[in-house]
Motif scaffolding. Structure first.
Motif, PDB file in Angstrom:
ATOM      1  N   LEU A  32       0.819  -1.219   0.000  1.00  0.00           N
ATOM      2  CA  LEU A  32       0.000   0.000   0.000  1.00  0.00           C
ATOM      3  C   LEU A  32       0.850   1.265   0.000  1.00  0.00           C
ATOM      4  CD1 LEU A  32      -2.748  -1.082   2.565  1.00  0.00           C
ATOM      5  CD2 LEU A  32      -2.937  -1.012   0.068  1.00  0.00           C
ATOM      6  N   GLY A  33       2.124   1.142   0.293  1.00  0.00           N
ATOM      7  CA  GLY A  33       3.006   2.311   0.300  1.00  0.00           C
ATOM      8  C   GLY A  33       2.771   3.245   1.469  1.00  0.00           C
ATOM      9  N   ILE A  34       2.310   2.693   2.571  1.00  0.00           N
ATOM     10  CA  ILE A  34       1.999   3.479   3.777  1.00  0.00           C
ATOM     11  C   ILE A  34       3.254   4.158   4.335  1.00  0.00           C
ATOM     12  CG2 ILE A  34       1.218   3.288   6.188  1.00  0.00           C
ATOM     13  CD1 ILE A  34      -1.100   2.869   4.295  1.00  0.00           C
ATOM     14  N   TRP A  35       4.400   3.485   4.242  1.00  0.00           N
ATOM     15  CA  TRP A  35       5.646   3.990   4.828  1.00  0.00           C
ATOM     16  C   TRP A  35       6.386   4.868   3.833  1.00  0.00           C
ATOM     17  CZ3 TRP A  35       6.657   3.063   9.857  1.00  0.00           C
ATOM     18  CH2 TRP A  35       5.969   2.002  10.467  1.00  0.00           C
ATOM     19  N   PRO A  36       6.464   6.181   4.078  1.00  0.00           N
ATOM     20  CA  PRO A  36       7.271   7.029   3.197  1.00  0.00           C
ATOM     21  C   PRO A  36       8.753   6.698   3.292  1.00  0.00           C
ATOM     22  CG  PRO A  36       5.817   8.365   4.555  1.00  0.00           C
ATOM     23  CD  PRO A  36       5.735   6.957   5.068  1.00  0.00           C
ATOM     24  N   LEU A  60       5.580   9.845   9.742  1.00  0.00           N
ATOM     25  CA  LEU A  60       4.767  10.216   8.593  1.00  0.00           C
ATOM     26  C   LEU A  60       4.064   8.975   8.062  1.00  0.00           C
ATOM     27  CD1 LEU A  60       7.140  12.650   6.671  1.00  0.00           C
ATOM     28  CD2 LEU A  60       5.069  13.236   7.935  1.00  0.00           C
ATOM     29  N   PHE A  61       2.833   9.163   7.588  1.00  0.00           N
ATOM     30  CA  PHE A  61       1.988   8.091   7.083  1.00  0.00           C
ATOM     31  C   PHE A  61       1.518   8.549   5.705  1.00  0.00           C
ATOM     32  CE2 PHE A  61      -2.225   6.349   6.479  1.00  0.00           C
ATOM     33  CZ  PHE A  61      -2.230   5.101   7.085  1.00  0.00           C
ATOM     34  N   ARG A  62       1.701   7.709   4.682  1.00  0.00           N
ATOM     35  CA  ARG A  62       1.268   8.076   3.335  1.00  0.00           C
ATOM     36  C   ARG A  62      -0.137   7.539   3.095  1.00  0.00           C
ATOM     37  NH1 ARG A  62       5.317   6.306   0.073  1.00  0.00           N
ATOM     38  NH2 ARG A  62       6.320   8.327   0.107  1.00  0.00           N
ATOM     39  N   ASN A  65      -3.895   8.769  -1.600  1.00  0.00           N
ATOM     40  CA  ASN A  65      -3.631   9.762  -2.644  1.00  0.00           C
ATOM     41  C   ASN A  65      -2.181  10.227  -2.675  1.00  0.00           C
ATOM     42  OD1 ASN A  65      -6.362   9.793  -3.463  1.00  0.00           O
ATOM     43  ND2 ASN A  65      -6.852  11.141  -1.754  1.00  0.00           N
ATOM     44  N   GLY A  66      -1.333   9.625  -1.835  1.00  0.00           N
ATOM     45  CA  GLY A  66       0.078  10.007  -1.798  1.00  0.00           C
ATOM     46  C   GLY A  66       0.369  11.146  -0.835  1.00  0.00           C
ATOM     47  N   GLY A  67      -0.672  11.661  -0.183  1.00  0.00           N
ATOM     48  CA  GLY A  67      -0.486  12.724   0.800  1.00  0.00           C
ATOM     49  C   GLY A  67       0.174  12.198   2.058  1.00  0.00           C
ATOM     50  N   LEU A  68       0.930  13.053   2.713  1.00  0.00           N
ATOM     51  CA  LEU A  68       1.588  12.657   3.950  1.00  0.00           C
ATOM     52  C   LEU A  68       0.825  13.200   5.142  1.00  0.00           C
ATOM     53  CD1 LEU A  68       5.338  13.163   2.971  1.00  0.00           C
ATOM     54  CD2 LEU A  68       4.040  11.032   3.071  1.00  0.00           C
ATOM     55  N   ARG A  69       0.616  12.351   6.121  1.00  0.00           N
ATOM     56  CA  ARG A  69      -0.083  12.708   7.349  1.00  0.00           C
ATOM     57  C   ARG A  69       0.898  12.594   8.502  1.00  0.00           C
ATOM     58  NH1 ARG A  69      -4.593  14.958   6.042  1.00  0.00           N
ATOM     59  NH2 ARG A  69      -5.403  14.505   8.082  1.00  0.00           N
ATOM     60  N   ASP A  70       0.887  13.578   9.396  1.00  0.00           N
ATOM     61  CA  ASP A  70       1.659  13.488  10.635  1.00  0.00           C
ATOM     62  C   ASP A  70       0.861  12.629  11.604  1.00  0.00           C
ATOM     63  OD1 ASP A  70       3.982  15.284  10.251  1.00  0.00           O
ATOM     64  OD2 ASP A  70       2.413  16.771   9.913  1.00  0.00           O
ATOM     65  N   THR A  71       1.511  11.632  12.173  1.00  0.00           N
ATOM     66  CA  THR A  71       0.796  10.730  13.067  1.00  0.00           C
ATOM     67  C   THR A  71       1.627  10.398  14.293  1.00  0.00           C
ATOM     68  OG1 THR A  71       1.660   8.704  12.042  1.00  0.00           O
ATOM     69  CG2 THR A  71      -0.382   9.598  11.112  1.00  0.00           C
ATOM     70  N   LEU A  72       0.941   9.908  15.309  1.00  0.00           N
ATOM     71  CA  LEU A  72       1.577   9.283  16.466  1.00  0.00           C
ATOM     72  C   LEU A  72       1.262   7.796  16.363  1.00  0.00           C
ATOM     73  CD1 LEU A  72       0.713  11.678  19.445  1.00  0.00           C
ATOM     74  CD2 LEU A  72       2.895  11.426  18.265  1.00  0.00           C
ATOM     75  N   LEU A  73       2.295   6.991  16.356  1.00  0.00           N
ATOM     76  CA  LEU A  73       2.137   5.553  16.171  1.00  0.00           C
ATOM     77  C   LEU A  73       2.497   4.827  17.462  1.00  0.00           C
ATOM     78  CD1 LEU A  73       1.790   3.037  14.297  1.00  0.00           C
ATOM     79  CD2 LEU A  73       4.242   3.236  13.816  1.00  0.00           C
ATOM     80  N   SER A  74       1.608   3.931  17.875  1.00  0.00           N
ATOM     81  CA  SER A  74       1.889   3.003  18.973  1.00  0.00           C
ATOM     82  C   SER A  74       1.693   1.599  18.417  1.00  0.00           C
ATOM     83  CB  SER A  74       0.947   3.233  20.149  1.00  0.00           C
ATOM     84  OG  SER A  74       1.140   4.516  20.698  1.00  0.00           O
ATOM     85  N   MET A  75       2.615   0.693  18.747  1.00  0.00           N
ATOM     86  CA  MET A  75       2.531  -0.692  18.264  1.00  0.00           C
ATOM     87  C   MET A  75       2.978  -1.637  19.363  1.00  0.00           C
ATOM     88  SD  MET A  75       4.232  -0.367  14.472  1.00  0.00           S
ATOM     89  CE  MET A  75       3.246  -1.400  13.411  1.00  0.00           C
ATOM     90  N   ALA A  76       2.303  -2.769  19.421  1.00  0.00           N
ATOM     91  CA  ALA A  76       2.688  -3.817  20.383  1.00  0.00           C
ATOM     92  C   ALA A  76       2.408  -5.175  19.755  1.00  0.00           C
ATOM     93  CB  ALA A  76       1.906  -3.651  21.681  1.00  0.00           C
ATOM     94  N   PRO A  77       3.311  -6.122  19.951  1.00  0.00           N
ATOM     95  CA  PRO A  77       3.077  -7.464  19.421  1.00  0.00           C
ATOM     96  C   PRO A  77       2.033  -8.207  20.256  1.00  0.00           C
ATOM     97  CG  PRO A  77       5.197  -7.362  20.542  1.00  0.00           C
ATOM     98  CD  PRO A  77       4.610  -5.990  20.591  1.00  0.00           C
ATOM     99  N   VAL A  78       1.215  -8.985  19.567  1.00  0.00           N
ATOM    100  CA  VAL A  78       0.240  -9.864  20.220  1.00  0.00           C
ATOM    101  C   VAL A  78       0.212 -11.175  19.440  1.00  0.00           C
ATOM    102  CG1 VAL A  78      -1.245  -8.008  21.107  1.00  0.00           C
ATOM    103  CG2 VAL A  78      -1.716  -8.995  18.869  1.00  0.00           C
TER     104      VAL A  78
END
Length: 186
Positions: A32-36, A60-62, A65-78
Motif C-alpha cells: 500500500l506504500g503506507i511507509w514514506p 509520517l503516514f502516506r 492519494n500520496g499525501g503525507l499525514r503526521d501521526t503518532l504511532l503506537s505498536m505492540a506485538p500480540v
C-alpha cells in the motif's frame, strides 16, 4: 510481524488512509506504500523486537492519494491464533502540527516586530512590574542585558526615579486601559 499484512482495520484507519477496508485487508503496508521511509519502518520493527512495543512515536503516514499525514504511532506485538501479529494505533495529528507550526510562525513574527521596533517596549506584570520581556531598544537605552532584566522588577533595577512614578503609570493603565505618550524619566 515482519511483512506487515493487514488482518483487520477499523473505521478510523479507513478515514485516515483513504482506502476502503476491502482494499487493505490481506495487503501489506509495503504494497500500500503506507511507509514514506522504509528505513523508519525497519527502525520501528527493530525497536519493537528490542523493547517490546513503541508508544506515541511521531511518524509520517502516506495515504491513498500520496499525501503525507503526521501521526503518532503506537505498536505492540500480540499473538492471535498462534500467529505473531502487531496491534497498531495511529493517531492523526496533522491538523495539530499545522496549528503548532502556525503558532510558531506567529511567535517568530511577534518577536521580530517586538525586537525591531524603534521604540522601547517591555512586557511586565501589572502587580509588581516584573519584566517578562524586553526588546533590543530597552537593552540599548537602559543598559541591562535581556537576561539581567527578565524576572526582575523595575524597582529592583532602579529604572524609575521614584516608585510613585510607576504607581501613577499603573493607575492610569488600570483606569484607562492603556497609557499613551506620557513623558517619563528613567
Amino acid at each position: 510481524l515482519d511483512e506487515g499484512r493487514y488482518l483487520e482495520v477499523n473505521d478510523a484507519f479507513v478515514d485516515i488512509s483513504g482506502y476502503a477496508r476491502d482494499e487493505v485487508i490481506g495487503k501489506t503496508s509495503l504494497e500500500l506504500g503506507i511507509w514514506p521511509s522504509l528505513r523508519e519502518r525497519e527502525t520501528i520493527l527493530k525497536e519493537i523486537r528490542e523493547q517490546g512495543a513503541i508508544n506515541n512515536r511521531e511518524m509520517l503516514f502516506r495515504d491513498r492519494n500520496g499525501g503525507l499525514r503526521d501521526t503518532l504511532l503506537s505498536m505492540a506485538p500480540v499473538e492471535i491464533d498462534g500467529v505473531q501479529c502487531l496491534v497498531s494505533v495511529v493517531n492523526d495529528i496533522t491538523e495539530r502540527k499545522k496549528i503548532q507550526d502556525e503558532i510558531a510562525s506567529l511567535e517568530r513574527r511577534y518577536h521580530s516586530i517586538f525586537n525591531l521596533a524603534p521604540e522601547l517596549i517591555t512586557v511586565t506584570s501589572r502587580e509588581d512590574g516584573r519584566f517578562i520581556e524586553v526588546n533590543e531598544v530597552f537593552v540599548a537605552l537602559i543598559g541591562y542585558d535581556r537576561d539581567e532584566a527578565i524576572g526582575k522588577t523595575s524597582t529592583e533595577l532602579g529604572i524609575w526615579p521614584s516608585p510613585d512614578e510607576r504607581s501613577e503609570c499603573v493607575r492610569i493603565i488600570s483606569e484607562q486601559g492603556r497609557m499613551l505618550n506620557r513623558e517619563t524619566r528613567f
